[in-house]
Design a protein around this motif. Sequence first.
Motif, PDB file in Angstrom:
ATOM      1  N   PRO A 182       6.885  -0.562  -4.464  1.00 53.91           N
ATOM      2  CA  PRO A 182       8.207  -0.835  -3.425  1.00 53.91           C
ATOM      3  C   PRO A 182       8.957  -2.001  -3.633  1.00 53.91           C
ATOM      4  N   ARG A 183       8.043  -3.187  -3.618  1.00 54.82           N
ATOM      5  CA  ARG A 183       8.759  -4.359  -3.618  1.00 54.82           C
ATOM      6  C   ARG A 183       9.668  -4.518  -4.871  1.00 54.82           C
ATOM      7  N   GLN A 184       9.320  -4.024  -5.920  1.00 56.82           N
ATOM      8  CA  GLN A 184      10.077  -4.211  -7.267  1.00 56.82           C
ATOM      9  C   GLN A 184      11.405  -3.255  -7.391  1.00 56.82           C
ATOM     10  N   TYR A 209       5.600   9.635  -6.933  1.00 58.80           N
ATOM     11  CA  TYR A 209       6.623  10.661  -7.286  1.00 58.80           C
ATOM     12  C   TYR A 209       7.802  10.493  -6.300  1.00 58.80           C
ATOM     13  N   GLN A 210       7.656  10.251  -5.155  1.00 59.47           N
ATOM     14  CA  GLN A 210       8.713  10.054  -4.193  1.00 59.47           C
ATOM     15  C   GLN A 210       9.418   8.881  -4.759  1.00 59.47           C
ATOM     16  N   TRP A 211       8.885   7.662  -4.951  1.00 52.74           N
ATOM     17  CA  TRP A 211       9.723   6.587  -5.464  1.00 52.74           C
ATOM     18  C   TRP A 211      10.432   6.749  -6.433  1.00 52.74           C
ATOM     19  N   GLY A 212       9.695   7.755  -7.424  1.00 50.11           N
ATOM     20  CA  GLY A 212      10.340   7.960  -8.867  1.00 50.11           C
ATOM     21  C   GLY A 212      11.677   8.767  -8.713  1.00 50.11           C
ATOM     22  N   ALA A 213      11.546   9.731  -7.513  1.00 55.16           N
ATOM     23  CA  ALA A 213      12.615  10.376  -7.364  1.00 55.16           C
ATOM     24  C   ALA A 213      13.801   9.630  -6.994  1.00 55.16           C
ATOM     25  N   VAL A 214      13.528   8.481  -6.053  1.00 59.34           N
ATOM     26  CA  VAL A 214      14.574   7.709  -5.614  1.00 59.34           C
ATOM     27  C   VAL A 214      15.248   6.900  -6.674  1.00 59.34           C
ATOM     28  N   LEU A 215      14.631   6.379  -7.619  1.00 62.71           N
ATOM     29  CA  LEU A 215      14.728   5.770  -8.890  1.00 62.71           C
ATOM     30  C   LEU A 215      15.681   6.753  -9.760  1.00 62.71           C
ATOM     31  N   ARG A 216      15.313   7.918 -10.070  1.00 67.95           N
ATOM     32  CA  ARG A 216      16.036   9.016 -10.711  1.00 67.95           C
ATOM     33  C   ARG A 216      17.318   9.165 -10.133  1.00 67.95           C
ATOM     34  N   ALA A 217      17.340   9.233  -8.822  1.00 68.82           N
ATOM     35  CA  ALA A 217      18.590   9.730  -8.050  1.00 68.82           C
ATOM     36  C   ALA A 217      19.458   8.486  -8.176  1.00 68.82           C
ATOM     37  N   MET A 218      19.096   7.356  -8.471  1.00 64.90           N
ATOM     38  CA  MET A 218      19.954   6.070  -8.637  1.00 64.90           C
ATOM     39  C   MET A 218      20.336   5.898 -10.027  1.00 64.90           C
ATOM     40  N   SER A 219      19.754   6.822 -10.843  1.00 57.45           N
ATOM     41  CA  SER A 219      20.008   6.431 -12.287  1.00 57.45           C
ATOM     42  C   SER A 219      19.203   5.226 -12.901  1.00 57.45           C
ATOM     43  N   ALA A 220      18.121   4.829 -12.043  1.00 55.42           N
ATOM     44  CA  ALA A 220      17.320   3.555 -12.093  1.00 55.42           C
ATOM     45  C   ALA A 220      16.133   3.710 -12.997  1.00 55.42           C
ATOM     46  N   PHE A 221      15.505   4.710 -13.001  1.00 54.50           N
ATOM     47  CA  PHE A 221      14.028   4.977 -13.392  1.00 54.50           C
ATOM     48  C   PHE A 221      13.835   4.169 -14.773  1.00 54.50           C
ATOM     49  N   LYS A 222      14.661   4.269 -15.561  1.00 56.60           N
ATOM     50  CA  LYS A 222      14.542   3.946 -17.117  1.00 56.60           C
ATOM     51  C   LYS A 222      14.591   2.327 -16.851  1.00 56.60           C
ATOM     52  N   ALA A 223      15.746   1.683 -16.109  1.00 54.93           N
ATOM     53  CA  ALA A 223      16.023   0.366 -15.860  1.00 54.93           C
ATOM     54  C   ALA A 223      14.641  -0.350 -15.369  1.00 54.93           C
ATOM     55  N   TYR A 224      14.196   0.433 -14.402  1.00 60.46           N
ATOM     56  CA  TYR A 224      12.725   0.008 -13.724  1.00 60.46           C
ATOM     57  C   TYR A 224      11.918  -0.308 -14.760  1.00 60.46           C
ATOM     58  N   GLU A 272       0.811  -1.118   0.040  1.00 63.85           N
ATOM     59  CA  GLU A 272      -0.094  -0.050  -0.077  1.00 63.85           C
ATOM     60  C   GLU A 272       0.800   1.116  -0.118  1.00 63.85           C
ATOM     61  N   ALA A 273       2.128   1.136   0.296  1.00 66.28           N
ATOM     62  CA  ALA A 273       2.929   2.319   0.397  1.00 66.28           C
ATOM     63  C   ALA A 273       3.641   2.827  -0.836  1.00 66.28           C
ATOM     64  N   VAL A 274       2.631   3.263  -1.550  1.00 60.04           N
ATOM     65  CA  VAL A 274       3.121   3.872  -3.056  1.00 60.04           C
ATOM     66  C   VAL A 274       2.844   5.234  -3.150  1.00 60.04           C
ATOM     67  N   ASP A 275       4.068   5.943  -3.331  1.00 58.52           N
ATOM     68  CA  ASP A 275       4.032   7.313  -3.621  1.00 58.52           C
ATOM     69  C   ASP A 275       4.831   7.341  -5.022  1.00 58.52           C
TER      70      ASP A 275
END
Length: 324
Positions: free
Chosen positions: A225-227, A200-215, A195-198
């Motif tokens: 979150p699990r993914q 924009y915030q999780w997207g910010a974490v992925l982008r900061a790790m250069s992981a958004f496109k990989a995701y 249920e803990a899905v935000d």
Amino acid sequence: MLSRTADNLYWMARYVERAENMARILDVSHRMHQLPRNGDESSGTEWEPALIISGQKPSYEKRYDEFAAGHVIAFMALDPDNPSSIYSTLHGARENARAERFVLPTEMFESINATWLEMQSLTYAKLVEWGFREFFEWVKERSHQFRGTTVGTMLQTDAFHFTRLGTFIERADNTARLLDVKYHVLAPDEDRLDEAVDYYQWGAVLRAMSAFKAYRMIYRDGIKPRQVIELLTLRKEFPRSLHHCFHEVLELLEILAPDTEGTRLTGEMYSRLRYGKVQDITRRGLHRFLTDFINRNVLVSNEIAKTFYLASESQGQSQSQGRK
């Protein structure tokens, strides 16, 4: 190879990677600070975790009374008295490179030296004028340039292996720390993880790790979150994941010192990452898993230091500038 040379190259690479990691930590905090939110606009909830991740909160609190954006960025980016600031780590990288400039390809030393000269001239006023995000991207790009020059110009001898070893030991530590702190800010109740899905915030974490496109390429799904946890811990194909980092560390140690305690510890942790499942991690507790990983990474680093007579983990953490 002389242990002094191995030590210089190992910590040179760690400091360059650490500078990039500090930029990534500040980047995700800055992105979250700019997101719409309820409550006090001056709240430091986005900035305190940045200090916790990097282990700089105690020293910060000795100098500042609040977690204000300007104070945190100045402290973590520009403060020469903070041994883990971007300024200090780039200085440490340059000093280690200068000590081994006759071992390093010319292009490699010039890359680090030019980065340090630009960093040395930067003030907080210039940083504000430049733009925080543009500065974070510059640090990341210079780190990428360093690694590209390393792979593209350096003879693949023991000197190369120690340089790469430092990179992946440092990167593994940072990925674990960032995921641990940010996860508990965004999803503190593991029983309600799905249920803990935000977005924009999780997207910010992925982008900061250069992981958004990989995701997006791997999961082709909304952010869950699990993914995110699986991508950053168990997916070998993602170059900042714990699995990928320890795969590289294990290969390097098997070349440099196959029959040592450090290699054994690395292989043990690598097996957990290779055969583990994200359900097992979340069932056990992500914080517990990541704390154990960070501790084991420190043990591996200390065993490397013992084997090759390098500076220990604790020495490296506290002597980012002028240590040689």
